[in-house]
Design an enzyme around this catalytic site. Structure first.
Site, mmCIF file in Angstrom:
data_model
loop_
_atom_site.group_PDB
_atom_site.id
_atom_site.type_symbol
_atom_site.label_atom_id
_atom_site.label_comp_id
_atom_site.label_asym_id
_atom_site.label_seq_id
_atom_site.Cartn_x
_atom_site.Cartn_y
_atom_site.Cartn_z
ATOM 1 N N LYS A 13 -6.940 4.079 6.743
ATOM 2 C CA LYS A 13 -8.338 5.932 7.291
ATOM 3 C C LYS A 13 -9.240 5.588 6.363
ATOM 4 C CE LYS A 13 -5.580 8.844 5.249
ATOM 5 N NZ LYS A 13 -4.753 8.674 4.475
ATOM 6 N N ARG A 88 -4.903 17.464 7.096
ATOM 7 C CA ARG A 88 -3.573 17.841 6.710
ATOM 8 C C ARG A 88 -2.448 17.801 6.459
ATOM 9 N NH1 ARG A 88 -5.858 13.654 2.899
ATOM 10 N NH2 ARG A 88 -3.697 12.022 2.307
ATOM 11 N N ARG A 127 -4.368 -1.408 -4.169
ATOM 12 C CA ARG A 127 -5.589 -1.387 -4.637
ATOM 13 C C ARG A 127 -6.827 -0.762 -5.388
ATOM 14 N NH1 ARG A 127 -6.363 4.473 -0.968
ATOM 15 N NH2 ARG A 127 -5.174 5.673 -2.745
ATOM 16 N N ARG A 160 -6.488 3.800 -8.926
ATOM 17 C CA ARG A 160 -7.004 5.433 -8.711
ATOM 18 C C ARG A 160 -5.605 6.335 -9.501
ATOM 19 N NH1 ARG A 160 -8.126 7.220 -2.806
ATOM 20 N NH2 ARG A 160 -5.867 8.401 -3.298
ATOM 21 N N ARG A 171 3.920 11.212 -2.628
ATOM 22 C CA ARG A 171 2.151 11.367 -1.359
ATOM 23 C C ARG A 171 3.063 10.900 -0.181
ATOM 24 N NH1 ARG A 171 -1.987 7.635 -3.770
ATOM 25 N NH2 ARG A 171 -3.165 8.609 -2.071
HETATM 26 P P1 AP5 Z 1 -7.272 2.957 2.232
HETATM 27 O O1 AP5 Z 1 -7.669 2.244 2.996
HETATM 28 O O2 AP5 Z 1 -8.169 3.207 0.941
HETATM 29 O O3 AP5 Z 1 -6.036 3.616 2.797
HETATM 30 P P2 AP5 Z 1 -6.745 5.143 2.752
HETATM 31 O O4 AP5 Z 1 -5.616 5.511 4.388
HETATM 32 O O5 AP5 Z 1 -8.131 5.866 3.232
HETATM 33 O O6 AP5 Z 1 -5.379 6.142 1.720
HETATM 34 P P3 AP5 Z 1 -5.924 6.759 1.146
HETATM 35 O O7 AP5 Z 1 -4.808 6.500 -0.439
HETATM 36 O O8 AP5 Z 1 -7.146 7.316 0.314
HETATM 37 O O9 AP5 Z 1 -5.347 8.221 1.668
HETATM 38 P P4 AP5 Z 1 -5.390 9.512 1.321
HETATM 39 O O10 AP5 Z 1 -4.840 10.147 2.306
HETATM 40 O O11 AP5 Z 1 -3.701 9.341 0.474
HETATM 41 O O12 AP5 Z 1 -5.731 9.486 -0.107
HETATM 42 P P5 AP5 Z 1 -7.094 11.012 -0.332
HETATM 43 O O13 AP5 Z 1 -7.895 10.218 -1.370
HETATM 44 O O14 AP5 Z 1 -7.070 11.016 1.251
HETATM 45 O O15 AP5 Z 1 -6.332 1.917 2.128
HETATM 46 C C1 AP5 Z 1 -5.486 1.442 0.972
HETATM 47 C C2 AP5 Z 1 -5.494 -0.065 0.709
HETATM 48 O O16 AP5 Z 1 -4.990 -0.682 1.431
HETATM 49 C C3 AP5 Z 1 -7.056 -0.367 0.228
HETATM 50 O O17 AP5 Z 1 -6.496 -1.746 -1.213
HETATM 51 C C4 AP5 Z 1 -7.256 -1.598 1.195
HETATM 52 O O18 AP5 Z 1 -8.350 -2.360 0.861
HETATM 53 C C5 AP5 Z 1 -5.658 -2.186 1.907
HETATM 54 N N1 AP5 Z 1 -6.103 -2.322 3.254
HETATM 55 C C6 AP5 Z 1 -6.721 -1.622 4.176
HETATM 56 N N2 AP5 Z 1 -6.802 -1.910 5.877
HETATM 57 C C7 AP5 Z 1 -5.773 -3.328 5.411
HETATM 58 C C8 AP5 Z 1 -5.289 -4.191 6.311
HETATM 59 N N3 AP5 Z 1 -5.318 -3.726 7.196
HETATM 60 N N4 AP5 Z 1 -4.747 -4.960 6.161
HETATM 61 C C9 AP5 Z 1 -5.126 -4.968 4.466
HETATM 62 N N5 AP5 Z 1 -4.794 -3.811 3.466
HETATM 63 C C10 AP5 Z 1 -5.735 -2.799 4.059
HETATM 64 O O19 AP5 Z 1 -6.096 12.113 -0.551
HETATM 65 C C11 AP5 Z 1 -6.000 11.935 -1.852
HETATM 66 C C12 AP5 Z 1 -5.421 13.048 -2.415
HETATM 67 O O20 AP5 Z 1 -6.372 14.967 -2.449
HETATM 68 C C13 AP5 Z 1 -4.383 14.157 -1.761
HETATM 69 O O21 AP5 Z 1 -3.021 13.665 -2.203
HETATM 70 C C14 AP5 Z 1 -4.301 15.605 -1.910
HETATM 71 O O22 AP5 Z 1 -4.048 15.841 -3.558
HETATM 72 C C15 AP5 Z 1 -6.131 15.469 -2.056
HETATM 73 N N6 AP5 Z 1 -6.045 16.094 -0.471
HETATM 74 C C16 AP5 Z 1 -6.905 15.178 0.497
HETATM 75 N N7 AP5 Z 1 -7.744 15.741 0.704
HETATM 76 C C17 AP5 Z 1 -6.411 16.856 1.328
HETATM 77 C C18 AP5 Z 1 -6.819 18.042 2.915
HETATM 78 N N8 AP5 Z 1 -7.641 18.216 3.805
HETATM 79 N N9 AP5 Z 1 -6.126 19.080 1.954
HETATM 80 C C19 AP5 Z 1 -5.285 18.964 1.501
HETATM 81 N N10 AP5 Z 1 -5.367 18.162 -0.397
HETATM 82 C C20 AP5 Z 1 -5.745 16.766 0.458
HETATM 83 MG MG MG Z 2 -8.914 6.966 1.432
#
Ligand code: AP5
Ligand code: MG
Length: 213
Positions: A13, A88, A127, A160, A171
């Site tokens: 994402k 989410r 990552r 991370r 997660r």
């Molecule tokens: P990346 O682009 O980083 O993936 P992502 O979908 O952004 O993954 P996240 O881990 O950031 O998502 P998340 O939803 O768990 O975390 P968030 O920060 O939102 O890609 C992942 C990896 O794959 C990278 O190494 C990248 O280089 C690689 N990659 C990408 N595309 C690729 C491809 N096509 N092919 C190969 N490799 C590829 O949230 C973290 C925490 O914050 C949550 O757990 C929660 O506790 C809290 N939080 C955040 N938002 C909320 C909310 N709205 N409500 C409640 N809690 C929240």
């Molecule tokens: Mg992300």
């Protein structure tokens, strides 16, 4: 244009949201990045969020919604935005809808980056993230030019805290229980578009640009 990114943790994402934001001149708003910046700066919000994030749990809706509504009320969001990691939960999506409808607006696209669970753990362990500017790399598929250093801002890259395999499993569980229902929610509104997130990132992006035009 108001775009929402849906998908499991690690689906890509953030990677795609940054590319969309750049191409269409929209701000990229990641609630996860905002929480991580607060943790890094030692704010009260950061302390509270970290308790949940380190366990792989969601931060409570009340806190997250307030943060997001403040952010989208800022001037740079007038012409739209790309939301990454919000909504989410169904209650978060409902609040967003209500706020938008007050202004006669709506979500234009909910892009679901579809990646099966089997691929996720591998992606997460490889990552590396920049906690300074939010850039993300993968040690095998998307490496930085210089090992351990962010291409964009030169800061040190880290694994991370929530990317440890045990936390990733949690997660994923939370994703299936609380976030996946949003796919149906946006499908019913006619704005859902799914792309195959297992393809290389440029191909995923090409599929998204065909949707957005
Ligand atoms: P990346 O682009 O980083 O993936 P992502 O979908 O952004 O993954 P996240 O881990 O950031 O998502 P998340 O939803 O768990 O975390 P968030 O920060 O939102 O890609 C992942 C990896 O794959 C990278 O190494 C990248 O280089 C690689 N990659 C990408 N595309 C690729 C491809 N096509 N092919 C190969 N490799 C590829 O949230 C973290 C925490 O914050 C949550 O757990 C929660 O506790 C809290 N939080 C955040 N938002 C909320 C909310 N709205 N409500 C409640 N809690 C929240
Ligand atoms: Mg992300």
């Amino acid at each position: 244009m108001k775009i929402i990114m849906l998908g499991a943790p690690g689906a890509g994402k953030g990677t795609q949201a940054k590319m969309i934001a750049e191409k269409y001149g929209l701000p990229h708003i990641s609630t996860g990045d905002i929480f991580r910046a607060n943790i890094k700066n030692g704010t009260e919000l950061g302390k509270e969020a970290k308790e949940y994030m380190d366990k792989g749990l969601l931060v409570p809706d009340e806190l997250t919604v307030r943060l997001l509504l403040d952010r989208v009320a800022q001037d740079d969001c007038k012409n739209g935005y790309v939301l990454d990691g919000f909504p989410r939960t169904i209650p978060q999506a409902e609040v967003l809808d209500q706020e938008l409808s007050k202004m006669g607006e709506k979500v234009d696209y909910a892009i679901n980056v579809d990646v099966p669970d089997e691929n996720i753990v591998n992606r997460m362990s490889g990552r590396r993230a920049c906690l300074n500017c939010g850039a993300t790399y993968h040690i095998v598929s998307i490496p930085p030019k210089k090992e351990g250093i962010c291409d964009v801002c030169g800061s040190e890259l880290v694994l991370r805290d929530d990317d440890r395999p045990e936390t990733v499993q949690n997660r994923l569980k939370v994703y299936h229980e609380q976030t996946q229902p949003l796919i149906d929610f946006y499908e019913k509104k006619g704005v859902l578009r799914s792309v195959d997130g297992t393809l290389p990132m440029e191909e995923v992006f090409a599929a998204i640009t065909r949707i957005l035009g």
